[in-house]
Design a protein around this motif. Sequence first.
Motif, PDB file in Angstrom:
ATOM      1  N   VAL A 127       0.887  -1.171   0.000  1.00  0.00           N
ATOM      2  CA  VAL A 127       0.000   0.000   0.000  1.00  0.00           C
ATOM      3  C   VAL A 127       0.921   1.215   0.000  1.00  0.00           C
ATOM      4  N   GLN A 128       1.130   1.816  -1.157  1.00  0.00           N
ATOM      5  CA  GLN A 128       2.247   2.737  -1.321  1.00  0.00           C
ATOM      6  C   GLN A 128       1.942   4.191  -0.983  1.00  0.00           C
ATOM      7  N   PHE A 129       0.698   4.522  -0.670  1.00  0.00           N
ATOM      8  CA  PHE A 129       0.373   5.892  -0.270  1.00  0.00           C
ATOM      9  C   PHE A 129      -0.636   5.811   0.873  1.00  0.00           C
ATOM     10  N   MET A 130      -0.175   6.136   2.078  1.00  0.00           N
ATOM     11  CA  MET A 130      -1.032   6.044   3.257  1.00  0.00           C
ATOM     12  C   MET A 130      -1.033   7.368   4.010  1.00  0.00           C
ATOM     13  N   ARG A 131      -2.134   7.627   4.693  1.00  0.00           N
ATOM     14  CA  ARG A 131      -2.256   8.821   5.526  1.00  0.00           C
ATOM     15  C   ARG A 131      -2.449   8.410   6.968  1.00  0.00           C
ATOM     16  N   LEU A 132      -1.952   9.251   7.865  1.00  0.00           N
ATOM     17  CA  LEU A 132      -2.019   8.954   9.287  1.00  0.00           C
ATOM     18  C   LEU A 132      -2.562  10.188   9.999  1.00  0.00           C
ATOM     19  N   GLY A 133      -3.659  10.043  10.730  1.00  0.00           N
ATOM     20  CA  GLY A 133      -4.232  11.161  11.464  1.00  0.00           C
ATOM     21  C   GLY A 133      -5.297  11.890  10.668  1.00  0.00           C
ATOM     22  N   GLU A 134      -5.819  12.956  11.278  1.00  0.00           N
ATOM     23  CA  GLU A 134      -6.885  13.742  10.672  1.00  0.00           C
ATOM     24  C   GLU A 134      -6.319  15.035  10.083  1.00  0.00           C
ATOM     25  N   ILE A 167       7.004   5.883  -7.964  1.00  0.00           N
ATOM     26  CA  ILE A 167       7.061   6.853  -6.875  1.00  0.00           C
ATOM     27  C   ILE A 167       7.350   6.079  -5.595  1.00  0.00           C
ATOM     28  N   PRO A 168       8.330   6.476  -4.805  1.00  0.00           N
ATOM     29  CA  PRO A 168       8.656   5.717  -3.592  1.00  0.00           C
ATOM     30  C   PRO A 168       7.467   5.645  -2.631  1.00  0.00           C
ATOM     31  N   PRO A 169       7.350   4.562  -1.846  1.00  0.00           N
ATOM     32  CA  PRO A 169       6.279   4.453  -0.848  1.00  0.00           C
ATOM     33  C   PRO A 169       6.243   5.675   0.067  1.00  0.00           C
ATOM     34  N   THR A 170       5.021   6.144   0.351  1.00  0.00           N
ATOM     35  CA  THR A 170       4.844   7.422   1.039  1.00  0.00           C
ATOM     36  C   THR A 170       3.827   7.295   2.164  1.00  0.00           C
ATOM     37  N   LEU A 171       4.155   7.868   3.314  1.00  0.00           N
ATOM     38  CA  LEU A 171       3.229   7.999   4.442  1.00  0.00           C
ATOM     39  C   LEU A 171       3.103   9.478   4.764  1.00  0.00           C
ATOM     40  N   VAL A 172       1.860   9.963   4.918  1.00  0.00           N
ATOM     41  CA  VAL A 172       1.630  11.373   5.230  1.00  0.00           C
ATOM     42  C   VAL A 172       1.058  11.489   6.640  1.00  0.00           C
ATOM     43  N   ILE A 173       1.742  12.243   7.491  1.00  0.00           N
ATOM     44  CA  ILE A 173       1.225  12.574   8.823  1.00  0.00           C
ATOM     45  C   ILE A 173       0.440  13.873   8.663  1.00  0.00           C
ATOM     46  N   CYS A 174      -0.873  13.811   8.767  1.00  0.00           N
ATOM     47  CA  CYS A 174      -1.731  14.940   8.404  1.00  0.00           C
ATOM     48  C   CYS A 174      -1.634  16.087   9.408  1.00  0.00           C
ATOM     49  N   THR A 175      -2.202  17.230   9.021  1.00  0.00           N
ATOM     50  CA  THR A 175      -2.051  18.461   9.804  1.00  0.00           C
ATOM     51  C   THR A 175      -2.692  18.375  11.180  1.00  0.00           C
ATOM     52  N   GLY A 176      -3.652  17.468  11.365  1.00  0.00           N
ATOM     53  CA  GLY A 176      -4.281  17.339  12.675  1.00  0.00           C
ATOM     54  C   GLY A 176      -3.293  16.984  13.766  1.00  0.00           C
ATOM     55  N   GLU A 177      -2.268  16.182  13.422  1.00  0.00           N
ATOM     56  CA  GLU A 177      -1.255  15.814  14.417  1.00  0.00           C
ATOM     57  C   GLU A 177      -0.404  17.019  14.805  1.00  0.00           C
TER      58      GLU A 177
END
Length: 686
Positions: A127-134, A167-177
């Motif tokens: 799963v190469q594009f994931m988001r974490l948080g709100e 595109i390299p695997p990516t995790l996004v820590i969203c602005t809510g954090e």
Amino acid sequence: IDKNSTRLIEDLQRFLEEYMGFGDFIFRLPDGTEVARAGNPRELLERLREVPIESILHHARQQHFSHWMMARTEIRIAEQLYPKQVDDFAAPEELRRFLIRVIETVLYEKQSDIITRFIPGRSPYEVQFMRLGEGSLGGKARGIGFLRYLLSRLDLRRFFPDITIQIPPTLVICTGEFSRFLEDNHLAAAAVQGKLPFAELQARFLTAEVHPELARDLRAYLLALRAPIAVRSSSLLEDSLHLPLAGLYATYMLPNNEPTVEERLASLLAAVKLVWASTFGDSPRAYYRQTSYRLEDERMAVVVQTLGGGRRGGYFYPSFSGVAQSHNFYPVAYMKPEDGVAQIALGLGKTVVEGGAIVRFCPRYPLLLPQFANIRDWLYFTQKDFYGLDMTVIEGPRDAATMDRLKLLPLAEAEAQRVLPPVASVYQPESGLLVDSFFYDGPRIVTFQKVLRNPRLKLGELLSSLLTVSEKAMRTPVEIEFACDLPEEGRPVFYPLQLRPMAAKKRWEQVKITVEDKARAFCYSETAHGNGSYRGICDLVAVDPDAFEISRTREIAREIGEINRRLVAEKRSYVLVGFGRWGSTDPWMGIGVSWAQISAVRVLVEVGLKGFNAEPAQGTHFFQNVTSLNIGCLSVPYRSNSFLKWEALAGITPLHTTAHLKLLRWPEPLTIRIDGRIGEAVLLLP
């Protein structure tokens, strides 16, 4: 299966697993010898790259691949594989490439429309594009997501079958954090007010605690990822059409190789906190003062992305990195602005985006390099060093200095790891020629001639295709950051890293520069950027040509910062005149000022000297921000039709001087006109 067998259930289970595709895919040779296993389609894709071709032929003749995919409801893959027979391919390796291309394309397309919420235990390679948080993904992450979507629709793999595009695997820590971190640790007031020195603010961020849920999720992510990572900013406003904020926030690259996951988590959390802290740094504050936006409205997401490249000795880096733009502000010869422009450099992309020595080319005409008119230019104005990620394990306190892991390395390091020969040539003093073979002795010159001529890579064609489609999709000129790795074995790998709109042009003001203007001007440029009449400027800060030394560029930048603070306090804008390329972090290319050091500037003038005649930069973060604020930028190359009459300034008594600078002031404003349509500009004294 024998219905009378005493092992009927076991036989039936084995039949379902081995012949109906419900178990692992077991690669076997024709004699039944097992050579590899795959538990899911992505593992199968990796095994296909390495198993003997005899095994692939054996399974293809019996349609094992299509049956196995159908059993896993990978219907699109199965439908493309089933009609094909081994005899349809001219050579066995063509079959291997076909299988890889079909599976790779479908798996990528399945993920291209999805930004998956992070679930512990999910592999970042699956799963190469994931988001974490709100909250929001931020501008940079939105650009990466859109780029993934475009790549899946372009079917570039069909047009460029000899390279891997990913595109390299990516995790996004969203602005809510980010918001929760500021609130939980009561940091918002101190951060926004800006009364603390930035180093002290960084220290407060580092000692503050993140929410336990975030720490737990990042730990789970690191359990599945041991590759080096880049921790990058992705603020709400970053990479937007009118406010690029390029290079103003922090990026940290981590080896991610500490012995325990707790140590690796400590490094990642420190990098995330430092990126959050950079929201309130001196340069972003100075930049925001020149806009209608407020710093307190900014929110910061963080992108955690696997680095593209490979480990070479004690360092990690790609063969080369670059920036490509769909609009060329300074076309030459038969190039057109819409043909675009690209800048590339050996190693990590810091060299390119911070104004170091690069090779510039037009993607449509990659072998036309007007930047280098003769052998002397190749010898003096090409890379002498490059950036790599130090893979030494991080030890000691994880502060801003410790977390800066990029090292400036000599070309000899790349040659020792056999990375240099594919991108460089050798200068032979006896003949005065550049040759491709490293068999000869002589200076190594980073020319990229072999890269630009490579029929497998087709770099110019690839970049041109990406830029054209991206500009059409975004309906504005675009900029793409990328990296490329050329392994000794296997296919080249092209990594698109970032997509953003180029800074929007303001409405053109009709400006006409007459022959009389040129005759009266103390400065004239036929290579200018910006547009309009810049009114109300009575101050000019100039580097003293008699005191200038290339080795003193860092000292000059500090002196400019001191004068800038004085002019900011007086609410006065000014023209800044200096030598080489403004904003370059390479002291041998120009004066590396930061935004905090030039926040009141309205017009920049870059003057060339013999042996110090850097071309205007287009792919740098500095250039993006100059464009977005419509700061005028005049280039006065050495021995060109452009000029600056130092004698016209010599008779004016300075208001203030430093070791290398003069601050000049007139009671009436200077006349400054830039015709952005043709790139012509004049500066006239009152």
